[in-house]
Design a protein around this motif. Structure first.
Motif, PDB file in Angstrom:
ATOM      1  N   VAL A 191     -37.543 -23.243 -18.796  1.00  0.00           N
ATOM      2  CA  VAL A 191     -38.118 -22.930 -17.485  1.00  0.00           C
ATOM      3  C   VAL A 191     -39.117 -21.787 -17.616  1.00  0.00           C
ATOM      4  O   VAL A 191     -40.221 -21.845 -17.067  1.00  0.00           O
ATOM      5  CB  VAL A 191     -37.013 -22.589 -16.463  1.00  0.00           C
ATOM      6  CG1 VAL A 191     -37.611 -22.111 -15.150  1.00  0.00           C
ATOM      7  CG2 VAL A 191     -36.108 -23.790 -16.234  1.00  0.00           C
ATOM      8  N   TYR A 229     -42.321 -23.114 -19.597  1.00  0.00           N
ATOM      9  CA  TYR A 229     -43.184 -23.973 -18.775  1.00  0.00           C
ATOM     10  C   TYR A 229     -43.822 -23.216 -17.619  1.00  0.00           C
ATOM     11  O   TYR A 229     -44.963 -23.496 -17.245  1.00  0.00           O
ATOM     12  CB  TYR A 229     -42.403 -25.176 -18.250  1.00  0.00           C
ATOM     13  CG  TYR A 229     -42.021 -26.168 -19.323  1.00  0.00           C
ATOM     14  CD1 TYR A 229     -42.940 -26.558 -20.295  1.00  0.00           C
ATOM     15  CD2 TYR A 229     -40.748 -26.709 -19.370  1.00  0.00           C
ATOM     16  CE1 TYR A 229     -42.594 -27.463 -21.276  1.00  0.00           C
ATOM     17  CE2 TYR A 229     -40.399 -27.625 -20.353  1.00  0.00           C
ATOM     18  CZ  TYR A 229     -41.324 -27.999 -21.303  1.00  0.00           C
ATOM     19  OH  TYR A 229     -40.982 -28.897 -22.272  1.00  0.00           O
ATOM     20  N   HIS A 282     -45.188 -29.637 -17.044  1.00  0.00           N
ATOM     21  CA  HIS A 282     -43.981 -29.154 -16.376  1.00  0.00           C
ATOM     22  C   HIS A 282     -44.180 -27.800 -15.689  1.00  0.00           C
ATOM     23  O   HIS A 282     -43.238 -27.255 -15.122  1.00  0.00           O
ATOM     24  CB  HIS A 282     -42.840 -29.041 -17.377  1.00  0.00           C
ATOM     25  CG  HIS A 282     -42.556 -30.315 -18.090  1.00  0.00           C
ATOM     26  ND1 HIS A 282     -42.031 -31.429 -17.464  1.00  0.00           N
ATOM     27  CD2 HIS A 282     -42.751 -30.672 -19.380  1.00  0.00           C
ATOM     28  CE1 HIS A 282     -41.897 -32.408 -18.341  1.00  0.00           C
ATOM     29  NE2 HIS A 282     -42.337 -31.976 -19.504  1.00  0.00           N
ATOM     30  N   ALA A 342     -45.789 -26.825 -12.913  1.00  0.00           N
ATOM     31  CA  ALA A 342     -45.556 -26.793 -11.464  1.00  0.00           C
ATOM     32  C   ALA A 342     -44.066 -26.854 -11.135  1.00  0.00           C
ATOM     33  O   ALA A 342     -43.586 -26.099 -10.285  1.00  0.00           O
ATOM     34  CB  ALA A 342     -46.307 -27.931 -10.778  1.00  0.00           C
ATOM     35  N   ALA A 343     -43.335 -27.723 -11.803  1.00  0.00           N
ATOM     36  CA  ALA A 343     -41.902 -27.863 -11.526  1.00  0.00           C
ATOM     37  C   ALA A 343     -41.148 -26.579 -11.871  1.00  0.00           C
ATOM     38  O   ALA A 343     -40.271 -26.138 -11.112  1.00  0.00           O
ATOM     39  CB  ALA A 343     -41.326 -29.035 -12.314  1.00  0.00           C
ATOM     40  N   ALA A 344     -41.474 -25.958 -13.000  1.00  0.00           N
ATOM     41  CA  ALA A 344     -40.816 -24.715 -13.398  1.00  0.00           C
ATOM     42  C   ALA A 344     -41.133 -23.592 -12.419  1.00  0.00           C
ATOM     43  O   ALA A 344     -40.254 -22.815 -12.038  1.00  0.00           O
ATOM     44  CB  ALA A 344     -41.242 -24.324 -14.811  1.00  0.00           C
ATOM     45  N   VAL A 378     -41.931 -23.954  -9.249  1.00  0.00           N
ATOM     46  CA  VAL A 378     -41.225 -24.247  -7.997  1.00  0.00           C
ATOM     47  C   VAL A 378     -39.759 -23.825  -8.101  1.00  0.00           C
ATOM     48  O   VAL A 378     -39.208 -23.218  -7.174  1.00  0.00           O
ATOM     49  CB  VAL A 378     -41.351 -25.748  -7.628  1.00  0.00           C
ATOM     50  CG1 VAL A 378     -40.367 -26.140  -6.541  1.00  0.00           C
ATOM     51  CG2 VAL A 378     -42.769 -26.063  -7.205  1.00  0.00           C
ATOM     52  N   LEU A 379     -39.118 -24.115  -9.226  1.00  0.00           N
ATOM     53  CA  LEU A 379     -37.711 -23.718  -9.402  1.00  0.00           C
ATOM     54  C   LEU A 379     -37.538 -22.210  -9.294  1.00  0.00           C
ATOM     55  O   LEU A 379     -36.622 -21.725  -8.620  1.00  0.00           O
ATOM     56  CB  LEU A 379     -37.187 -24.195 -10.759  1.00  0.00           C
ATOM     57  CG  LEU A 379     -36.806 -25.654 -10.864  1.00  0.00           C
ATOM     58  CD1 LEU A 379     -36.473 -26.007 -12.309  1.00  0.00           C
ATOM     59  CD2 LEU A 379     -35.616 -25.954  -9.971  1.00  0.00           C
ATOM     60  N   GLN A 399     -38.154 -21.135  -5.639  1.00  0.00           N
ATOM     61  CA  GLN A 399     -37.032 -21.491  -4.774  1.00  0.00           C
ATOM     62  C   GLN A 399     -35.868 -20.520  -4.956  1.00  0.00           C
ATOM     63  O   GLN A 399     -35.190 -20.157  -3.992  1.00  0.00           O
ATOM     64  CB  GLN A 399     -36.563 -22.921  -5.056  1.00  0.00           C
ATOM     65  CG  GLN A 399     -37.500 -23.981  -4.556  1.00  0.00           C
ATOM     66  CD  GLN A 399     -37.088 -25.379  -5.003  1.00  0.00           C
ATOM     67  OE1 GLN A 399     -36.320 -25.558  -5.946  1.00  0.00           O
ATOM     68  NE2 GLN A 399     -37.623 -26.385  -4.325  1.00  0.00           N
TER      69      GLN A 399
END
Length: 85
Positions: free
Chosen positions: A15, A18, A26, A28-30, A32-33, A36
């Motif tokens: 995480v 990335y 990856h 954007a996803a990392a 976002v996590l 959040q």
């Protein structure tokens, strides 16, 4: 980061890698996590091993992405180690 009653979350090396590799599929996803987790007010837990793995991953040559500058990531690791104990 202010904490609430949200469960603490352990941050995995991938995480962090990335989230800091803007050219990664990856990224954007990392990001976002992590965002959040921040919004939820949960504490982030990180280990010395994760910091070592992160530093090794972002400073080695890779086929798709060039290695990052060691000094900036070393400073980030020192800051994280101080913040997270």
């Amino acid at each position: 980061m202010a904490t609430t009653d949200a469960e603490p979350r352990f941050v995995d090396t991938n995480v962090l890698v990335y989230a800091n590799q803007f050219g990664s599929a990856h990224h954007a996803a990392a990001t976002v996590l992590l965002r959040q987790t921040e919004v939820a007010g949960a504490a982030l837990w990180i280990s010395g091993q994760v910091l070592r793995e992160y530093l090794a991953a972002v400073t080695r040559s890779q086929v798709l992405l060039p290695p990052c500058q060691c000094q900036s990531h070393s400073s980030a690791c020192d800051s994280s180690r101080n913040a997270f104990g």
